[in-house]
Design a protein around this motif. Structure first.
Motif, PDB file in Angstrom:
ATOM      1  N   ARG A   1       7.236  17.682  50.754  1.00 54.71           N
ATOM      2  CA  ARG A   1       5.711  17.754  50.490  1.00 54.71           C
ATOM      3  C   ARG A   1       5.455  18.387  51.868  1.00 54.71           C
ATOM      4  N   ALA A   2       5.817  16.678  53.098  1.00 50.88           N
ATOM      5  CA  ALA A   2       5.312  16.606  54.215  1.00 50.88           C
ATOM      6  C   ALA A   2       5.990  17.163  55.283  1.00 50.88           C
ATOM      7  N   GLU A   3       7.633  17.939  55.212  1.00 48.55           N
ATOM      8  CA  GLU A   3       8.198  18.824  55.603  1.00 48.55           C
ATOM      9  C   GLU A   3       7.624  19.995  55.856  1.00 48.55           C
ATOM     10  N   GLN A   4       7.549  20.079  54.467  1.00 50.65           N
ATOM     11  CA  GLN A   4       6.913  21.476  54.091  1.00 50.65           C
ATOM     12  C   GLN A   4       5.957  22.247  54.726  1.00 50.65           C
ATOM     13  N   LEU A   5       4.672  21.070  54.964  1.00 54.44           N
ATOM     14  CA  LEU A   5       3.577  21.379  55.941  1.00 54.44           C
ATOM     15  C   LEU A   5       3.782  22.636  56.973  1.00 54.44           C
ATOM     16  N   PRO A   6       2.967  23.367  57.057  1.00 55.43           N
ATOM     17  CA  PRO A   6       3.071  24.398  58.556  1.00 55.43           C
ATOM     18  C   PRO A   6       2.878  23.498  59.408  1.00 55.43           C
ATOM     19  N   GLY A   7       3.895  23.283  60.753  1.00 58.87           N
ATOM     20  CA  GLY A   7       3.658  22.792  62.181  1.00 58.87           C
ATOM     21  C   GLY A   7       4.436  21.287  61.843  1.00 58.87           C
ATOM     22  N   VAL A   8       4.730  20.918  60.865  1.00 62.64           N
ATOM     23  CA  VAL A   8       5.968  19.426  60.564  1.00 62.64           C
ATOM     24  C   VAL A   8       7.047  19.924  61.249  1.00 62.64           C
ATOM     25  N   GLU A   9       7.847  18.770  61.887  1.00 65.82           N
ATOM     26  CA  GLU A   9       9.334  19.367  62.712  1.00 65.82           C
ATOM     27  C   GLU A   9      10.050  18.521  62.684  1.00 65.82           C
ATOM     28  N   ALA A  10       9.269  16.959  61.864  1.00 65.80           N
ATOM     29  CA  ALA A  10      10.204  15.774  61.589  1.00 65.80           C
ATOM     30  C   ALA A  10       9.471  14.371  60.675  1.00 65.80           C
ATOM     31  N   VAL A  11      10.024  13.983  59.640  1.00 72.40           N
ATOM     32  CA  VAL A  11       9.114  12.875  58.766  1.00 72.40           C
ATOM     33  C   VAL A  11       9.858  12.134  59.013  1.00 72.40           C
ATOM     34  N   LEU A  12      10.425  10.655  58.948  1.00 71.95           N
ATOM     35  CA  LEU A  12      11.306  10.214  59.199  1.00 71.95           C
ATOM     36  C   LEU A  12      10.896   8.749  58.540  1.00 71.95           C
ATOM     37  N   THR A  13      11.455   8.595  57.896  1.00 75.81           N
ATOM     38  CA  THR A  13      11.288   6.819  57.458  1.00 75.81           C
ATOM     39  C   THR A  13      12.695   5.661  57.416  1.00 75.81           C
ATOM     40  N   TRP A  14      12.415   4.960  56.668  1.00 76.41           N
ATOM     41  CA  TRP A  14      13.239   3.610  57.305  1.00 76.41           C
ATOM     42  C   TRP A  14      14.970   4.386  57.089  1.00 76.41           C
ATOM     43  N   GLU A  15      14.830   5.200  55.657  1.00 72.50           N
ATOM     44  CA  GLU A  15      16.200   5.352  55.326  1.00 72.50           C
ATOM     45  C   GLU A  15      16.881   6.388  56.485  1.00 72.50           C
ATOM     46  N   ASP A  16      15.829   6.705  57.396  1.00 68.81           N
ATOM     47  CA  ASP A  16      16.173   8.079  58.602  1.00 68.81           C
ATOM     48  C   ASP A  16      17.146   7.755  59.562  1.00 68.81           C
ATOM     49  N   VAL A  17      16.328   6.139  60.306  1.00 65.52           N
ATOM     50  CA  VAL A  17      16.466   6.164  61.543  1.00 65.52           C
ATOM     51  C   VAL A  17      17.929   5.437  61.622  1.00 65.52           C
TER      52      VAL A  17
END
Lengths: 176, 791, 346
Positions: free
Chosen positions: B58-74
């Motif tokens: 849901r956070a990624e779909q918010l207009p204007g959001v370019e990246a959401v990172l969690t421990w799984e992504d880094v």
């Protein structure tokens, strides 16, 4: 004043016009990138929309005085002021103190330099604006009055002692 | 006596003065970037939990959001000492720990996106007290740190890093003592220096492996090195430092916010800025370490300390980055102030589920002494030893030795600070005011005054390495290359002053390079009190090297030997014959001259700050008011008088003296929330409550560098808190054991609130306390009157 | 701050209409100094949809006296109240209280209406959303009060129930001593509420769509010695740990009227009626003042970490009754008429 007469509700404004450092500013209100949102603080608008980054934000919650600017000559916190509520006001920031033509510094600014009345300098613009408001109302403040006027300004380096001297020295009616 | 110089010791204008007073000084958040994104951090509501599941869709779909990172992504970037703290982890260890990162086109959208990230936690039991954390069965923060004990020693200080003070024979020492006292004192209010400018970073990643960071730090070069190692030595790091809106040591480590910005920039390909809010700054950045000491000291009637044994427990919060270094330095500093042959002082660093402690002005020594000096005081009280006499006798003297941070033994070759302490005591009026231990210096109805003294000093003034270049230009100007930012001490201007003095050109003709790690040589940074001696030495040597090259180059033109030449204001001439001179331009207009200077660590000099305080206690409300402060130090040679005065006045703020009066970080004892993460509830000193401060600064030349100067700024905060505890205890006639001395603690010490929190009968208590104090004061006054008559 | 609809009210009636229209999803903005804390920290479950600006209502910032009643428009700024010759002369405790609020910059915008209606300062209640908050609590209606077992050093020592947050307003304390009333306007018209009845443990007496329009301060019988004492850990900026307003009228050497109001000790302002009754008909001296301090504690039941407030209440009441400043050297002699204690220290 009973609430039942003439049943209009309050209305939003479409533009807000005020002056900053003597220059007229008119901003559209809305959520487009070029507009000012109704939730924007004056501090945000000064820094992000108008590029006047001399006004500093420390706590952004009304407790530290870093973002102090003058509105109609009074020291206020620009982080606790909505831009849309500045209609018709005259705003002065740290950038507006030096003479725009000659570039000559305000006596307060010069006095801060002469007294090394800063350390890290982050709180300095807010300090100078609080002092400016004081000297606007009181050309010959006592030391206690200077302290009182600056009592809402945070400084962690403890430049206070030098600041008090600088303000007293810059007071046009002062004896120093 | 200090020598007369053209620039050194004169009040001169800071080079950045005009920029500061016009709002033109560029701090991190003032710099404009093209195509910038704004980052925000989702923070944990739990003190200790596993992240079972994160849904960021849901956070990624918010207009204007370019990246959401969690421990799984880094990537597995791991910080801390030892390296146990992942930049983002599947476990959270304090309320406010980073859970996810968002980059968006503006900060507001990023903040809104945080609310759309759904996290399922498995809550774990948490522990907030260091001794609880050490018990068997306590919640464990890291598998790698059994018992929550942090690995002792920091690799940065070498294999023999100091972790304890053990020498001589303590049992023999206790046997020789006239008094043996023990006690437990804590400096556990984990005060926060809160520089006004919050921590932040801007990162711009360029594929495949390069990142440029704009940082807010005292020392941008150090950031480059820390990040290089953190990023697995696989990323080329460049750091830009700018004006720094205060640090007080805290911004030495900003690796987390810098890593967050780097990760988000890597994910988006655009520059990303993260500026912490003040709330994050207070609750998720750097606190002072918590310090609790149980110690036993043996003392002779003449103030000789015969033995010290005990345990120094240090609460580092959820991880350690610099705490081992602080313990090492603290262990060194305790020897500087206690000349004793027999030691058995052990230490342990413990993790708890609260925001981390880190580097803060006073670096280990302040924390240690706030807990240790009160134990010494118990023995002084028993033997009726005046604390000023004690510190004079016990502060390190030329020829004394000590183990320093690297575990090696050093012999002190600095000055004896006794004279400085005496002069401070005279300015304060110590002798007239001192009435003996646990005696007020004056009583006026319910108000009682008390005095106290504290001491601190370190051999850090020559720690670590520095390098600098000085480049001479044919037009008679010069440029200093030194990777330091201006964080309030005025040191950038002071190095200009030193270079100007060597080159004898006006300060206005010297510029300093931006604190860019790409163009500058190695610089550890102005930490501890090393700026004046260590960094100054590098700048001086670089200027001397450049000057030597210049003079050697033009010597044939003047038919002279280089060593017979002088240069003043861009002119070169034979010493004593200024009438025949040539300009620097003689070097040739298509040439510059580059001098190099380096400083290598030297632990054989130490600074010293003694702070005297007088307080007034309202025994009916418990309120403590600071009436007067005298700081006494010896700087060898003052470089810049107003700058130095500012540093010494800084004794109040940045969790210094006020950390004994009203500053504290309030942790909820059950949930672990920091309850005063704002600038109303976290107390700081205002203009309305400024006590008079007198700074006594002597100038006894020290064998440091050419100008015989050493740094004293950093240590200004450190002696004050223990002096306050002593002063309040003296005022009320009972030992206080905790900081800060809140009304509640004072009223409790006075017996006005009993252990159950109930109020005692005030009339009876007042009568008892007043009778006790008045009797003692009267006895003392009478005794004085007697001896006065004889004189 | 998250976006909201911003509306400028031209009249109080318009503001009330707008409140009605938004059915609880709008908030009033006067000085803003309390409101922005809520908007920035988002500590409540709901974020307001609309902000109704009251500063656009003309003529609501008056300070006037007629027929012995002082009338203060709700939009009167604290700086103007603190500096008003009329208030300093006749209602000194109120001037002191207004001056004791926050910082100069905030007093330049903060209004008395806002000061009276501000939300509590409980550190659990206000814990910010973006630091792993907000914290659920009794006041929000979504959880138990954590302060009871947690850090309650700033919480109520009397009359707490479910919620133990204290009334943070300084001016309310002075106004309660003056027996002031709030003139409140709502869809049903006007009503009056005594300041001392305005607060309860979970909020205040305003209905959802009501606005405080004016403060009425009745005249005092006789010339009272007035005192407002605010105990804080440091000055200024802080909210009170304990505050006391005392009005003492002495005729022929005995006290004929005593009003003692206590702030920051309870969800509302407490009138120390037992102490007031005790003083009437007595000479004001150290003993009677100290006894009034003891009696002011009637009904106090401190929480584990705030019993120290009891000592401070006793002391402030004693000093207030005697007309001594907060930082008093001695307690000997009440020292004749003292207009309204608490002079600034040097």
């Amino acid at each position: 004043m009973a609430a039942t007469n003439k049943g209009k509700t309050a209305k939003p404004a479409k533009v807000v016009a005020f002056s900053v450092n003597g220059k007229a500013v008119e901003l559209q209100i809305g959520s487009e990138p070029h507009q000012v949102e109704s939730s924007h603080t004056l501090a945000h608008t000064l820094r992000e929309t108008l590029g006047l980054v001399g006004t500093k934000i420390t706590c952004d919650n009304g407790a530290c005085g870093s973002c102090t600017v003058l509105i109609d000559g009074k020291a206020i916190l620009s982080c606790m002021t909505l831009t849309v509520e500045c209609q018709g006001k005259s705003v002065m920031t740290i950038e507006g103190l030096a003479d725009p033509v000659s570039g000559r510094l305000d006596p307060l600014q010069q006095s801060f330099i002469d007294h090394t009345a800063f350390q890290c300098g982050f709180c300095t613009p807010g300090m100078i604006m609080s002092a400016k408001a004081l000297l606007g109302e009181n050309a010959a403040p006592t030391e206690d009055e200077v302290k009182e006027a600056l009592s809402g300004n945070f400084c962690r380096c403890i430049s206070h002692y030098h600041v008090v001297k600088a303000v007293l020295a810059a007071a046009p009616g002062g004896s120093e | 006596m200090a020598q007369e110089y053209r620039f050194i010791g004169k009040p001169t204008k800071r080079q950045d003065a005009a920029a500061i007073v016009t709002g033109g000084a560029q701090y991190l958040d003032d710099i404009k970037f093209h195509n910038l994104l704004h980052g925000k951090v989702l923070r944990s509501p739990h003190a200790h939990a596993y992240i079972v599941k994160i849904d960021k869709s849901r956070a990624e779909q918010l207009p204007g959001v370019e990246a959401v990172l969690t421990w799984e992504d880094v990537p597995d970037w791991i910080g801390g000492t030892p390296r146990v703290v992942r930049v983002l982890d599947r476990k959270v260890r304090y309320v406010g720990d980073a859970v996810a990162l968002v980059a968006a086109k503006n900060a507001q959208i990023a903040k809104e996106a945080l609310a759309l990230i759904e996290v399922v936690y498995q809550i774990l039991p948490a522990v907030f007290d260091l001794e609880e954390a050490m018990k068997p069965g306590a919640p464990q923060l890291y598998q790698e740190l059994p018992g929550n004990i942090v690995t002792a020693g920091t690799p940065a200080f070498g294999r023999n890093c100091l972790t304890e003070v053990v020498m001589g024979d303590v049992e023999k020492g206790f046997g020789e003592a006239d008094a043996v006292c023990e006690g437990t004192f804590g400096y556990e209010n984990i005060a926060n220096p809160i520089p006004p400018e919050p921590p932040g970073a801007v990162a711009h990643w360029e594929e495949p492996n390069r990142v440029t960071l704009w940082v807010s730090n005292q020392a941008s070069y150090l950031d480059k090195i820390i990040l290089f190692h953190l990023f697995g030595k696989k990323v080329e790091v460049r750091t830009h430092g700018a004006a720094c809106g205060g640090s007080f040591g805290t911004k030495l480590m900003s690796w987390q916010v810098q890593s967050y910005a780097t990760l988000l920039s890597k994910a988006t390909g655009r520059p990303v800025k993260i500026i912490f809010t003040k709330e994050e700054h207070i609750a998720a950045f750097v606190l002072r370490p918590g310090s609790r000491m149980h110690a036993r000291v043996g003392m002779k009637r003449d103030g000789t300390v015969t033995a010290v044994s005990g345990t120094w427990l240090v609460d580092t919060g959820y991880y350690s980055a610099t705490t081992q270094a602080q313990v090492a330095v603290g262990c060194g500093e305790i020897q500087l102030m206690t000349r004793c042959d027999n030691w058995d002082l052990k230490t342990a660093i413990v993790c708890t589920n609260r925001n981390a402690s880190g580097s803060v002005r006073g670096f280990g020594g302040q924390e240690l002494k706030c807990s240790f000096i009160p134990v010494l005081c118990l023995a002084m009280e028993k033997l009726n030893i005046d604390p000023v006499e004690f510190i004079k006798k016990n502060y390190v003297k030329p020829g004394d030795g000590y183990f320093w941070r690297d575990g090696d033994w050093y012999t002190y070759r600095g000055i004896d600070y006794s004279d400085c302490m005496d002069q401070g005591a005279r300015r304060f009026g110590w002798q007239e005011k001192w009435q003996g231990w646990l005696q007020p210096s004056a009583v006026d109805g319910p108000r009682r005054r008390g005095i106290g003294v504290g001491v601190h000093g370190n051999a850090d003034i020559g720690e670590d390495s520095s390098e600098a270049y000085v480049r001479l230009h044919p037009d008679g100007s010069a440029m200093l290359f030194s990777c330091i930012t201006e964080h309030g001490t005025g040191q950038r201007s002071n190095y200009v002053k030193m270079v100007a003095e060597v080159l004898q050109i006006p300060m206005e003709r010297i510029t300093v390079s931006p604190a860019d790690s790409l163009v500058n040589p190695f610089e550890y940074g102005p930490f501890g009190s090393r700026g004046t001696y260590a960094i100054g030495s590098a700048a001086i040597k670089a200027a001397e090297d450049a000057r030597r090259q210049l003079l050697e180059m033009v010597a044939p033109r003047l038919d002279a030997k280089a060593e017979d030449l002088e240069t003043v204001d861009g002119m070169i001439f034979v010493r004593g014959k200024p009438e025949k001179s040539i300009k620097w331009g003689a070097m040739g207009y298509e040439r510059t001259i580059l001098g190099y200077g380096r400083f290598d660590p030297d632990f054989t000099l130490a600074n010293c700050m003694t702070t005297f305080v007088e307080v007034e206690v309202d025994t009916e409300t418990g309120k403590v008011e600071l009436l007067h402060v005298v700081n006494a130090t010896d700087a060898g040679q003052i470089i810049d008088p107003p700058g130095l005065e500012g540093q010494l006045n800084g004794c109040l703020g940045s969790s210094g003296i006020d950390s004994a009066i009203f500053e504290e970080t309030v942790l909820d004892p059950i949930s672990g929330h920091i309850l005063n993460a704002n600038m109303i509830d976290y107390k700081w000193r205002t203009f309305s409550e400024l006590p008079p401060i007198d700074n006594v600064v002597l100038e006894t030349p020290v064998a440091s560098h050419r100008f015989k100067a050493i740094g004293v700024g950093e240590v200004a905060t450190s002696p004050g808190p223990m002096a306050i505890l002593m002063a309040v205890s003296n005022a009320v006639g009972v030992w206080l054991h905790e900081y800060p001395v809140t009304p509640e603690r004072v009223l409790k010490a006075l017996g006005k609130i009993n252990a159950n929190g109930k109020v005692n009968d005030s009339a009876k208590v007042n009568a008892k306390v007043n009778a006790k104090v008045n009797a003692k004061v009267n006895a003392k006054v009478n005794a004085n009157a007697g001896s006065g008559g004889a004189a | 701050m998250k976006p909201f609809l911003h509306l400028n009210a031209q009249t109080v009636a318009q503001a009330v209409k707008s409140l009605v229209k938004f059915e609880g999803r709008a908030r009033l903005n006067a000085g803003g100094t309390d409101l922005f804390g809520l908007l920035k920290d988002e500590f409540l479950p709901e974020y307001p949809e609309a902000i109704i600006n009251l500063k656009s209502v003309a003529g609501l910032n008056y300070l006037k006296q007629s027929k012995g009643i002082l009338r203060i428009g709700a939009l009167a700024k604290l700086c103007d109240i603190a500096e008003s010759p009329l208030i300093k002369e006749r209602y000194g405790a109120l001037a002191e209280a207004a001056h004791a609020v926050a910082s100069p910059q905030l007093r330049n915008v903060a209004t008395i209406g806002g000061n009276l209606c501000q939300d509590v300062r409980c550190c659990y209640y206000r814990y910010p959303r973006h630091l792993g908050g907000p914290i659920s609590c009794a006041r929000k209606g979504n959880g138990p009060c954590l302060a009871v077992r947690g850090d309650n050093r700033n919480h109520a020592i009397m009359e707490g129930r479910k919620c133990f947050a204290v009334c943070p307003s300084d001016t309310a304390v002075a106004l309660a001593a003056f027996d002031a009333r709030l003139v409140v306007v709502g869809p049903a018209g006007e009503r009056r509420i005594a300041v001392r009845d305005f607060y309860h443990p979970l909020g205040n007496a305003l209905e959802r769509d009501e606005i405080v329009k004016e403060i009425e301060v009745p005249a005092l019988a006789g010339r009272a010695r007035q005192s407002f004492l605010k105990f804080t850990l440091r000055r200024p900026i802080d909210f009170a740990v304990v505050s006391v307003a005392a009005l003492i009228v002495v005729e022929n050497g005995v006290c004929c009227e005593a009003r003692i109001a206590l702030g920051a000790v309870a969800p509302g302002v407490i009138r120390a009626t037992a102490a007031e009754e005790y003083l009437k008909g007595r000479a004001i001296d150290v003993e009677s003042a100290a006894q009034a301090g003891e009696l002011a504690l009637a009904g106090a039941r401190p929480l584990p970490k705030n019993a120290y407030k009891l000592e401070i209440v006793k002391t402030l009441v004693k000093r207030g009754v005697l007309g001594l400043p907060l930082e008093t050297a001695g307690e000997g002699d009440a020292g004749g008429p003292c207009p309204h204690g608490n002079p600034e220290r040097g």
